[in-house]
Design an enzyme around this catalytic site. Structure first.
Site, PDB file in Angstrom:
ATOM      1  N   SER A 153       0.848  -1.191   0.000  1.00 10.00           N
ATOM      2  CA  SER A 153       0.000   0.000   0.000  1.00 10.00           C
ATOM      3  C   SER A 153       0.882   1.240   0.000  1.00 10.00           C
ATOM      4  O   SER A 153       2.003   1.218   0.540  1.00 10.00           O
ATOM      5  CB  SER A 153      -0.863   0.001   1.264  1.00 10.00           C
ATOM      6  OG  SER A 153      -1.411   1.281   1.479  1.00 10.00           O
ATOM      7  N   TYR A 166      -0.697  -0.595   9.827  1.00  9.01           N
ATOM      8  CA  TYR A 166      -0.927  -1.018   8.439  1.00  9.01           C
ATOM      9  C   TYR A 166       0.298  -0.716   7.561  1.00  9.01           C
ATOM     10  O   TYR A 166       0.733  -1.544   6.759  1.00  9.01           O
ATOM     11  CB  TYR A 166      -2.156  -0.255   7.948  1.00  9.01           C
ATOM     12  CG  TYR A 166      -2.645  -0.567   6.565  1.00  9.01           C
ATOM     13  CD1 TYR A 166      -3.296  -1.765   6.280  1.00  9.01           C
ATOM     14  CD2 TYR A 166      -2.501   0.371   5.536  1.00  9.01           C
ATOM     15  CE1 TYR A 166      -3.784  -2.014   5.005  1.00  9.01           C
ATOM     16  CE2 TYR A 166      -2.986   0.128   4.273  1.00  9.01           C
ATOM     17  CZ  TYR A 166      -3.626  -1.067   4.007  1.00  9.01           C
ATOM     18  OH  TYR A 166      -4.100  -1.311   2.749  1.00  9.01           O
ATOM     19  N   ALA A 168       3.420  -0.431   8.484  1.00 10.67           N
ATOM     20  CA  ALA A 168       4.517  -1.342   8.835  1.00 10.67           C
ATOM     21  C   ALA A 168       4.295  -2.709   8.199  1.00 10.67           C
ATOM     22  O   ALA A 168       5.216  -3.299   7.609  1.00 10.67           O
ATOM     23  CB  ALA A 168       4.618  -1.473  10.347  1.00 10.67           C
ATOM     24  N   LYS A 170       2.485  -3.438   5.574  1.00 12.95           N
ATOM     25  CA  LYS A 170       2.534  -3.375   4.108  1.00 12.95           C
ATOM     26  C   LYS A 170       3.974  -3.251   3.592  1.00 12.95           C
ATOM     27  O   LYS A 170       4.309  -3.805   2.552  1.00 12.95           O
ATOM     28  CB  LYS A 170       1.684  -2.205   3.608  1.00 12.95           C
ATOM     29  CG  LYS A 170       0.168  -2.450   3.726  1.00 12.95           C
ATOM     30  CD  LYS A 170      -0.238  -3.764   3.082  1.00 12.95           C
ATOM     31  CE  LYS A 170      -1.702  -3.866   2.727  1.00 12.95           C
ATOM     32  NZ  LYS A 170      -2.066  -5.200   2.222  1.00 12.95           N
ATOM     33  N   ALA A 198      -8.213   1.579  -5.159  1.00  8.45           N
ATOM     34  CA  ALA A 198      -9.522   1.190  -5.680  1.00  8.45           C
ATOM     35  C   ALA A 198     -10.619   1.535  -4.683  1.00  8.45           C
ATOM     36  O   ALA A 198     -10.380   1.550  -3.471  1.00  8.45           O
ATOM     37  CB  ALA A 198      -9.545  -0.309  -5.955  1.00  8.45           C
ATOM     38  N   ARG A 201     -14.675  -1.466   0.195  1.00  2.59           N
ATOM     39  CA  ARG A 201     -15.154  -1.152   1.552  1.00  2.59           C
ATOM     40  C   ARG A 201     -14.011  -0.671   2.448  1.00  2.59           C
ATOM     41  O   ARG A 201     -14.261  -0.071   3.475  1.00  2.59           O
ATOM     42  CB  ARG A 201     -15.872  -2.347   2.161  1.00  2.59           C
ATOM     43  CG  ARG A 201     -14.945  -3.485   2.508  1.00  2.59           C
ATOM     44  CD  ARG A 201     -15.673  -4.585   3.245  1.00  2.59           C
ATOM     45  NE  ARG A 201     -14.724  -5.551   3.735  1.00  2.59           N
ATOM     46  CZ  ARG A 201     -15.017  -6.510   4.582  1.00  2.59           C
ATOM     47  NH1 ARG A 201     -16.235  -6.631   5.036  1.00  2.59           N
ATOM     48  NH2 ARG A 201     -14.089  -7.355   4.976  1.00  2.59           N
TER      49      ARG A 201
HETATM   50  P1  NAI Z   1     -11.942  -5.498   0.849  1.00  2.00           P
HETATM   51  O1  NAI Z   1     -12.313  -5.310   2.278  1.00  2.00           O
HETATM   52  O2  NAI Z   1     -13.006  -5.325  -0.169  1.00  2.00           O
HETATM   53  O3  NAI Z   1     -11.274  -6.923   0.621  1.00  2.00           O
HETATM   54  C1  NAI Z   1     -10.482  -7.571   1.566  1.00  2.00           C
HETATM   55  C2  NAI Z   1     -11.033  -8.957   1.759  1.00  2.00           C
HETATM   56  O4  NAI Z   1     -10.159  -9.694   2.627  1.00  2.00           O
HETATM   57  C3  NAI Z   1     -12.409  -8.955   2.419  1.00  2.00           C
HETATM   58  O5  NAI Z   1     -13.352  -9.617   1.599  1.00  2.00           O
HETATM   59  C4  NAI Z   1     -12.182  -9.680   3.742  1.00  2.00           C
HETATM   60  O6  NAI Z   1     -13.285 -10.479   4.158  1.00  2.00           O
HETATM   61  C5  NAI Z   1     -10.966 -10.528   3.440  1.00  2.00           C
HETATM   62  N1  NAI Z   1     -10.233 -10.895   4.660  1.00  2.00           N
HETATM   63  C6  NAI Z   1      -9.959 -10.111   5.725  1.00  2.00           C
HETATM   64  N2  NAI Z   1      -9.292 -10.793   6.655  1.00  2.00           N
HETATM   65  C7  NAI Z   1      -9.099 -12.041   6.175  1.00  2.00           C
HETATM   66  C8  NAI Z   1      -8.452 -13.199   6.663  1.00  2.00           C
HETATM   67  N3  NAI Z   1      -7.862 -13.204   7.862  1.00  2.00           N
HETATM   68  N4  NAI Z   1      -8.433 -14.313   5.892  1.00  2.00           N
HETATM   69  C9  NAI Z   1      -9.024 -14.324   4.675  1.00  2.00           C
HETATM   70  N5  NAI Z   1      -9.691 -13.250   4.168  1.00  2.00           N
HETATM   71  C10 NAI Z   1      -9.715 -12.120   4.902  1.00  2.00           C
HETATM   72  O7  NAI Z   1     -10.752  -4.462   0.563  1.00  2.00           O
HETATM   73  P2  NAI Z   1      -9.818  -4.243  -0.728  1.00  2.00           P
HETATM   74  O8  NAI Z   1      -9.656  -2.787  -0.867  1.00  2.00           O
HETATM   75  O9  NAI Z   1     -10.289  -5.042  -1.874  1.00  2.00           O
HETATM   76  O10 NAI Z   1      -8.417  -4.807  -0.192  1.00  2.00           O
HETATM   77  C11 NAI Z   1      -7.674  -5.816  -0.816  1.00  2.00           C
HETATM   78  C12 NAI Z   1      -6.210  -5.622  -0.470  1.00  2.00           C
HETATM   79  O11 NAI Z   1      -5.721  -4.422  -1.070  1.00  2.00           O
HETATM   80  C13 NAI Z   1      -5.929  -5.477   1.033  1.00  2.00           C
HETATM   81  O12 NAI Z   1      -4.735  -6.141   1.349  1.00  2.00           O
HETATM   82  C14 NAI Z   1      -5.754  -3.984   1.203  1.00  2.00           C
HETATM   83  O13 NAI Z   1      -4.982  -3.674   2.326  1.00  2.00           O
HETATM   84  C15 NAI Z   1      -5.067  -3.636  -0.095  1.00  2.00           C
HETATM   85  N6  NAI Z   1      -5.125  -2.237  -0.480  1.00  2.00           N
HETATM   86  C16 NAI Z   1      -6.279  -1.687  -0.939  1.00  2.00           C
HETATM   87  C17 NAI Z   1      -6.296  -0.363  -1.341  1.00  2.00           C
HETATM   88  C18 NAI Z   1      -7.514   0.248  -1.922  1.00  2.00           C
HETATM   89  O14 NAI Z   1      -7.403   1.405  -2.417  1.00  2.00           O
HETATM   90  N7  NAI Z   1      -8.657  -0.427  -1.936  1.00  2.00           N
HETATM   91  C19 NAI Z   1      -5.114   0.507  -1.202  1.00  2.00           C
HETATM   92  C20 NAI Z   1      -3.935  -0.182  -0.760  1.00  2.00           C
HETATM   93  C21 NAI Z   1      -3.957  -1.497  -0.405  1.00  2.00           C
END
Ligand code: NAI
Length: 303
Positions: A153, A166, A168, A170, A198, A201
């Site tokens: 991130s 977060y 740290a 990442k 993106a 949520r």
């Molecule tokens: P999101 O919340 O839509 O998707 C993350 C998914 O991971 C969720 O469906 C959740 O249920 C699942 N999850 C959480 N803990 C879990 C676990 N212990 N085991 C298995 N599944 C688990 O959020 P998003 O934005 O799609 O995030 C995806 C990745 O991208 C994350 O690692 C997030 O930190 C990273 N990210 C997203 C950004 C953005 O702009 N959306 C920016 C930078 C990083």
């Protein structure tokens, strides 16, 4: 160019019940991959669990004629991470692609952050990425093929108020992938890191509603798919992607200054040369710690 396909390839995507992971799962499945759709299904801060999100994505893939299986285990413990990978091995006999994407947020300023908020974030992001990668690596090594994409991130690369935990985790993932890329080199295992933006949520609290709907996860998916593909030669690299923007990010080191060792190096010499030490003119990127150490030693010996 011929269409990039994933026929006969098996992909595990963690956190694929929604957001970015879902977009990756739908794209890879639409191009022939057999996909393990993993998602614990908890809330955005990591509480609870629910099998619905992963199952819905599997249903959607199957309804379009693709192949997928659901996995509801958490990435955050080694035994359950092994179960996620075993779902691929037991169902499809192998694992070719691992996309470490699962994530949660627990934003608070450093003073207000509970140690538990720090630990929880480290366990889902950094431990989860390590556990899934460690569980998948032996099979990839044996078949001499693997594509691993993990998720960092901008909060890690560049810092963000309220995200010490977060950020740290990442940036830890970047370090992890750098070394995995080195260990995978001999076995055609490529490991890269995506730095996405993106509307999901996780970002709905920080992005205005109209931006959320425009910055679709679908725009990140094509580069993640390319990094997952046979012909992609990239490894040990970071790529930013979001809203139609794609770019490589990198850690670089400046040319610096080298003092001879024949006389004492004083604090004042450092202070007086901070402009040279700080400058990134002629900065270079190293492909390994060994290469960087070689440069340091060669500068010391005046080469
Ligand atoms: P999101 O919340 O839509 O998707 C993350 C998914 O991971 C969720 O469906 C959740 O249920 C699942 N999850 C959480 N803990 C879990 C676990 N212990 N085991 C298995 N599944 C688990 O959020 P998003 O934005 O799609 O995030 C995806 C990745 O991208 C994350 O690692 C997030 O930190 C990273 N990210 C997203 C950004 C953005 O702009 N959306 C920016 C930078 C990083």
């Amino acid at each position: 160019m011929e269409q990039v396909r994933f026929d006969e390839k098996v992909a595990v995507i963690t956190g694929a019940g929604g957001g970015l992971g879902k977009a990756y799962a739908l794209l890879l499945a639409s191009r022939g991959a057999k996909v393990v759709v993993n998602d614990l299904g908890g809330t955005f801060d990591g509480s609870g669990s629910d099998s619905t999100p992963a199952q819905q994505v599997v249903d959607e893939i199957k309804a379009s004629g693709g192949e997928a299986v659901a996995s509801y285990d958490s990435v955050a413990e080694y035994e359950s991470a092994q179960k996620i990978i075993n779902t691929a091995l037991d169902t499809y006999g192998k694992i070719d692609i691992l996309i470490n994407n699962a994530g949660i947020l627990r934003d608070k300023s450093l003073v207000k952050m509970e140690v538990e908020d720090y630990r929880k974030i480290m366990s889902v992001h950094l431990d989860g990425t390590f556990f899934c990668t460690k569980a998948a690596f032996p099979s990839m090594k044996e078949q001499e093929y693997g594509r691993i994409i993990s998720t960092a991130s901008a909060a890690g690369l560049y810092g963000n108020f309220g995200q010490t935990n977060y950020g740290a985790a990442k940036m830890g993932i970047v370090g992890l992938m750098n070394s995995v890329a080195q260990e995978g080199m001999r076995y055609n295992i490529k490991a890269n890191t995506i730095v996405p933006t993106a509307g999901t949520r996780l970002t709905f609290t920080v992005m205005p509603e109209d931006v959320i709907s425009k910055v679709k996860p679908d725009y990140v998916a094509p580069i993640v798919a390319w990094l997952s593909s046979d012909n992609c030669e990239e490894s040990g690299k970071m790529f930013s992607a979001g809203g139609g923007y794609y770019a490589r990010a990198a850690v670089v080191e400046g040319h610096g200054i080298t003092f001879g060792l024949e006389k004492e190096i004083t604090v004042e010499m450092i202070a007086e040369n901070m402009d040279k030490i700080t400058s990134l003119e002629d900065a270079r990127e190293y492909s390994s710690a060994m290469e960087q150490a070689g440069t340091v030693l060669s500068k010391m010996s005046g080469q």
